[in-house]
Design an enzyme around this catalytic site. Structure first.
Site, mmCIF file in Angstrom:
data_model
loop_
_atom_site.group_PDB
_atom_site.id
_atom_site.type_symbol
_atom_site.label_atom_id
_atom_site.label_comp_id
_atom_site.label_asym_id
_atom_site.label_seq_id
_atom_site.Cartn_x
_atom_site.Cartn_y
_atom_site.Cartn_z
ATOM 1 N N ASP A 258 0.832 -1.201 0.000
ATOM 2 C CA ASP A 258 0.000 0.000 0.000
ATOM 3 C C ASP A 258 0.876 1.264 0.000
ATOM 4 O O ASP A 258 1.817 1.387 0.785
ATOM 5 C CB ASP A 258 -0.895 -0.012 1.242
ATOM 6 N N GLU A 293 1.481 0.039 -4.891
ATOM 7 C CA GLU A 293 0.626 1.192 -5.174
ATOM 8 C C GLU A 293 1.543 2.405 -5.048
ATOM 9 O O GLU A 293 2.082 2.670 -3.984
ATOM 10 C CB GLU A 293 -0.522 1.307 -4.181
#
Length: 577
Positions: A258, A293
């Site tokens: 993330d 990401e």
């Protein structure tokens, strides 16, 4: 077996053969103790600020740590006796009898299904989710990407506010349930990828702040909390041990990391490089896949540091603005010419590669068109893009259904790695909302912050769903309806993924033979050819305007509508030498 790293852990507790060993990094502490029942055992200070103690103890015993008089659960707890404020448990990892030999899958075969365990089924558990895996595999999916499973406060949430990264969130089940889930996934031919958050901790229950303030960089903050200081070896060890624990104990196939754009500062790039190398060495029996990401659109992690792919929000933004006309926030720079941007995305992967663009204050990105198609994970819906809307609407509720079907088919047949958000394969229209289960002042702050974020729509008389209400969580569950619409979407999914598996994947595996050739025709049509050593993939599509002279594939294998005649249509085909 403990599931901890083979070279010996530096964080957390391990139980083996009747003995418990607890460890903690607390470099500023003057005294650290292990609390067992009524005992307070002094821990020994080691170099670099570590503390440790080994003592006889039964399996499953509850324990706490006391740091300079402050009692807390273990920040590296593998399982809690209850919530995030309760004692930790010292127990061996599950001794699962694995039923399915698994050598992994080639990344070029990946078709990802993003899944939130709590809302995927009515039960909201790993056991219930496991019962649906064969269905997903039969549709043509080859990978499950689980939204974060680590423990967070309360029962319900997205998982990105986790505070115990080593511990499975108890509302989803026990560690043995995750073992069975992965085993059943592998039996169905599905990889399992876990979303891992290493850029911040949640706002409630992160005792790591008290135990080791030096874990954080006082000069930097993320949008979600204190930034982590990756210049320190114990910090790097915490995350590497955490990832290896999940990887080895549960036989995962990799991770989605993330917001790596918030993993910055001294030591960050070196950490990410070593992290990738270490995990692949930790599981030499199968390929380990790593996805980032990264809002920066930079090629470096994919070029030189061992990361397979990055989420490609550019593709999503071009598709979304083309179908909805929205232009607020991060859609601003994509709203000027979404069809032109879509052509760029089909040709190069990312759209913003450092060039000036209308609606963009500062150029973003660097050239990435030289990367293979497998270096980009494309999606037209994700938990972020749906759930961060005030009402959590899916694309099927915002745009022309025929247009949504065309871009969905494009997602599944283009050479880039496709990712589908749960329910999308059946045309789900139920919202996916932001929800949490905080209490007290934090709950009030989250509720008020969410309302303030969407104050403009509140002024128009719209009510933003209360993120703390149980109803908000319930509304986000999949409906699993069996009606004509669902059957139509499921059939489209099967057809497109069968075409991908039979025609597209062999091309991608053969390697690129040259640059993509993408031509825009008229106001809303695009034709694209991707040459590979084993043949050429061609796609032609229209998104809102019929284009009679649209060049079509010579040997179409998947067709929606009447390309060249209908405003929304697609044709895809493969030619081999």
């Amino acid at each position: 077996m403990t599931g901890r790293p083979a070279q010996g852990p530096r964080w957390g507790a391990t139980w083996d053969d009747g003995r418990l060993t607890a460890r903690l990094w607390a470099p500023r502490a003057k005294r650290v103790q292990l609390l067992l029942d009524s005992q307070a055992l002094s821990m020994t200070a080691l170099p670099e600020g570590y503390w440790t103690v080994t003592t006889p103890a039964p399996a499953g015993i509850a324990y706490r740590l006391r740091v300079d008089g402050a009692d807390m659960p273990d920040p590296a707890s593998g399982r809690q006796a209850g919530g995030v404020h309760d004692p930790s448990l010292a127990e061996p990892v599950p001794d699962h009898d694995w039923q399915h030999p698994w050598a992994g899958r080639d990344w070029a075969e990946a078709v990802i299904y993003e899944l939130h365990v709590g809302t995927f089924t009515p039960e909201g558990t790993l056991a219930a989710a496991a019962s649906r895996l064969r269905h997903l595999a039969d549709l043509g999916f080859t990978a499950i990407e689980l939204m974060p499973l680590n423990q967070f406060p309360g029962d319900r949430g997205w998982g990105y506010d986790g505070v115990l990264p080593f511990a499975l969130h108890p509302a989803y089940g026990a560690p043995a349930d995750l073992c069975r889930f992965v085993d059943m996934a592998h039996g169905a031919g599905l990889m399992v990828i876990l979303d891992l958050v290493m850029n911040h901790f949640g706002p409630d229950g992160a005792y790591i702040h008290q135990a080791a303030p030096d874990f954080f960089d006082p000069d930097r903050h993320t949008p979600w909390g204190a930034a982590i200081d990756f210049s320190k070896a114990p910090v790097r060890a915490f995350w590497t041990e955490c990832a290896e624990y999940w990887l080895r104990t549960f036989r995962l196939d990799g991770f989605r990391l993330d917001a790596v754009h918030q993993i910055t500062g001294p030591g960050a790039t070196g950490f990410l490089d070593a992290f990738a190398r270490h995990l692949r060495q930790a599981a030499p029996d199968r390929p380990i896949h790593l996805i980032t990401e990264d809002e920066r659109n930079l090629p470096e992690l994919r070029e030189r540091h061992g990361y397979d792919a990055s989420w490609n929000d550019d593709f999503h933004h071009a598709v979304h603005t083309a179908l909805t006309g929205e232009s607020d926030g991060y859609y601003a720079s994509f709203a000027h010419d979404p069809i032109g941007d879509l052509a760029l995305a089909l040709a190069r992967g990312h759209i913003e590669e450092g060039q000036p663009r209308p609606g963009l204050d500062h150029p973003r990105g660097q050239p990435c068109g030289h990367l293979p198609a497998t270096a980009f994970v494309n999606a037209i819906q994700t938990h972020d893009q749906v759930g961060n809307r005030p009402h959590g609407e899916r694309l099927a509720s915002l745009a022309d259904p025929q247009g949504v079907a065309v871009v969905y088919a494009l997602l599944l047949v283009a050479p880039y790695i496709p990712m589908v958000f749960m329910g999308e394969e059946r045309g789900e229209t139920a919202p996916f909302l932001f929800f949490a289960d905080f209490q007290g002042d934090l709950a009030r702050a989250v509720r008020e912050g969410r309302a303030a974020e969407f104050a403009a729509i509140a002024e128009l008389g719209e009510t933003v769903p209360d993120p703390l209400a149980f109803e908000t969580f319930e509304r986000s569950r999949l409906g699993w309806r069996d009606d004509a619409r669902a059957r139509e979407w499921l059939e489209l999914t099967r057809r497109a993924l069968a075409f991908r598996a039979e025609k597209v994947v062999p091309l991608v595996k053969s390697g690129r033979r040259g640059e993509a050739r993408v031509r825009r025709r008229g106001p809303a049509s695009v034709a694209a050819d991707w040459p590979f050593h084993a043949g050429t993939l061609s796609v032609a599509l229209s998104l809102g305007h019929a284009q009679p002279d649209l060049p079509l594939p010579r040997a179409p294998g998947l067709v929606l509508g009447r390309p060249g005649r209908d405003p929304f249509a697609l044709s895809a085909g493969v030619e081999v030498p």
